[in-house]
Design a protein around this motif. Structure first.
Motif, short mmCIF file in Angstrom:
data_model
loop_
_atom_site.label_atom_id
_atom_site.label_comp_id
_atom_site.label_asym_id
_atom_site.label_seq_id
_atom_site.Cartn_x
_atom_site.Cartn_y
_atom_site.Cartn_z
N ASN A 1 -2.06 47.84 13.83
CA ASN A 1 -1.17 48.91 13.41
C ASN A 1 -1.05 48.99 11.90
O ASN A 1 -0.89 50.05 11.33
CB ASN A 1 0.20 48.72 14.06
CG ASN A 1 0.12 48.88 15.57
OD1 ASN A 1 -0.48 49.81 16.05
ND2 ASN A 1 0.70 47.95 16.30
N ALA B 1 -3.11 58.83 16.50
CA ALA B 1 -2.97 58.42 17.91
C ALA B 1 -4.33 58.39 18.61
O ALA B 1 -4.57 57.50 19.44
CB ALA B 1 -2.02 59.38 18.63
N ILE C 1 3.38 61.25 21.51
CA ILE C 1 3.37 61.22 20.04
C ILE C 1 3.50 62.62 19.46
O ILE C 1 4.06 62.81 18.38
CB ILE C 1 2.10 60.50 19.52
CG1 ILE C 1 2.36 59.91 18.13
CG2 ILE C 1 0.90 61.43 19.48
CD1 ILE C 1 3.39 58.81 18.10
N LEU D 1 3.61 54.33 18.08
CA LEU D 1 2.40 54.29 18.91
C LEU D 1 2.35 53.07 19.83
O LEU D 1 2.21 53.23 21.06
CB LEU D 1 1.16 54.35 18.02
CG LEU D 1 0.74 55.73 17.52
CD1 LEU D 1 -0.37 55.61 16.49
CD2 LEU D 1 0.29 56.61 18.69
#
Length: 320
Positions: free
Chosen positions: A2, A115, A267, A310
């Motif tokens: 991430n 995403a 998202i 996410l």
């Protein structure tokens, strides 16, 4: 992983131009974008987003999941700005409430792309029609935001009938451009559409960079106004995306939608627009403060979604 996504997106040239605009304002540079150029770029971005969305819709084959996904996307883009507007109106002006509601009812293309990279890293499939869902979520939120401002705003009066409000909202230049471009993208001849692809696709990021450069200058010049609004808007920019994302995860679970598409819908619902809506509000609601809704979307909601949102939404999807 991430952190890599965060670094990759925050070092995206278009976002770096936003930072350059902030810096230009902080050091009191005389850099400026001419008003006529700014207006043209705003209209171009709306045109390009709408047209490409229409093309994606035209090329997508229809099945049950695609139809359900598109209808759900439009529903989310309608419900979110409506409920957030009335929440915001208790603390903010009608114009700011409408602009923020439209911002959070609409979507962030950069968050969407992030995403898809997240899903690619997990080797999880997702449908190409999700790009069309993203485009379809732009216009309804703008229309709803403008309608609510027209209805409850003091400058236009509250005696307008609903028919008049809908007419004014749909014929507003920015709304008319994105909706019209979407329809043209759907019905346009394939060869003809390819002919203008260099204009709608190849130079998009360049114009977006210039647009975000100006948005950075505007946001920095008026960031003091954002701080004056206190904790309410800060909490809103974090909590509302979580609420919208979780709501989408739960709904899509009972609709039997593919996990990859469920994450993208979540998202999209959780994201906030800092491209189409600011471009639209610049013309439709000049009284609304971009130093409020742009920093909320780009400075708070965007980094939250790509770092925490996410993996959190994916964890919830997997738990089902």
């Amino acid at each position: 992983m991430n952190y890599n996504l965060l670094i990759n997106n925050l070092t995206n040239p278009t976002l770096l131009f936003f930072a350059l605009g902030v810096l230009a304002s902080l050091v009191k540079s005389d850099l400026e974008i001419p008003p006529s150029t700014s207006k043209f770029i705003s209209l171009y971005l709306l045109f390009s987003i709408g047209f490409k969305g229409g093309q994606e819709l035209a090329h997508s084959g229809l099945n049950r999941e695609i139809i359900v996904t598109l209808l759900l996307s439009i529903s989310l883009a309608t419900v979110v700005p409506m409920y957030t507007f009335f929440l915001l109106k208790t603390r903010l002006s009608v114009e700011n409430a409408g602009a923020i509601a439209a911002t959070y009812g609409s979507v962030s293309a950069v968050t969407f792309v992030t995403a898809t990279l997240f899903l690619d890293s997990l080797k999880v499939n997702y449908g190409g029609h999700m790009v069309a869902s993203m485009a379809l979520m732009e216009a309804p939120a703008i229309i709803i935001g403008v309608m609510l401002m027209r209805k409850y705003g003091t400058q236009t009066g509250n005696d307008h009938g609903m028919g008049s409000i809908v007419h004014e909202s749909l014929t507003n230049g920015s709304v008319f451009m994105i909706v019209g471009s979407l329809v043209i993208g759907i019905i346009a001849d394939v060869k003809g559409a390819e002919g203008i692809k260099p204009f709608t696709t190849d130079i998009f990021k360049g114009f977006l960079a210039i647009f975000l450069l100006e948005m950075g200058m505007v946001a920095a010049r008026r960031f003091s106004a954002f701080k004056n609004y206190g904790w309410f808007v800060t909490l809103f920019a974090i909590i509302i995306p979580i609420v919208n994302g979780l709501m989408s995860v739960i709904i899509t679970h009972y609709m039997g939608i593919h996990p990859g598409n469920r994450l993208l819908i979540a998202i999209l619902a959780a994201s906030a627009s800092y491209i189409a809506v600011p471009a639209a509000m610049k013309q439709a609601a000049p009284q609304a403060d971009p130093g409020l809704y742009v920093p909320m979307a780009l400075g708070l909601t965007f980094p939250f979604n790509i770092t925490i949102g996410l993996p959190f939404y994916w964890l919830v999807i997997q738990s089902f």
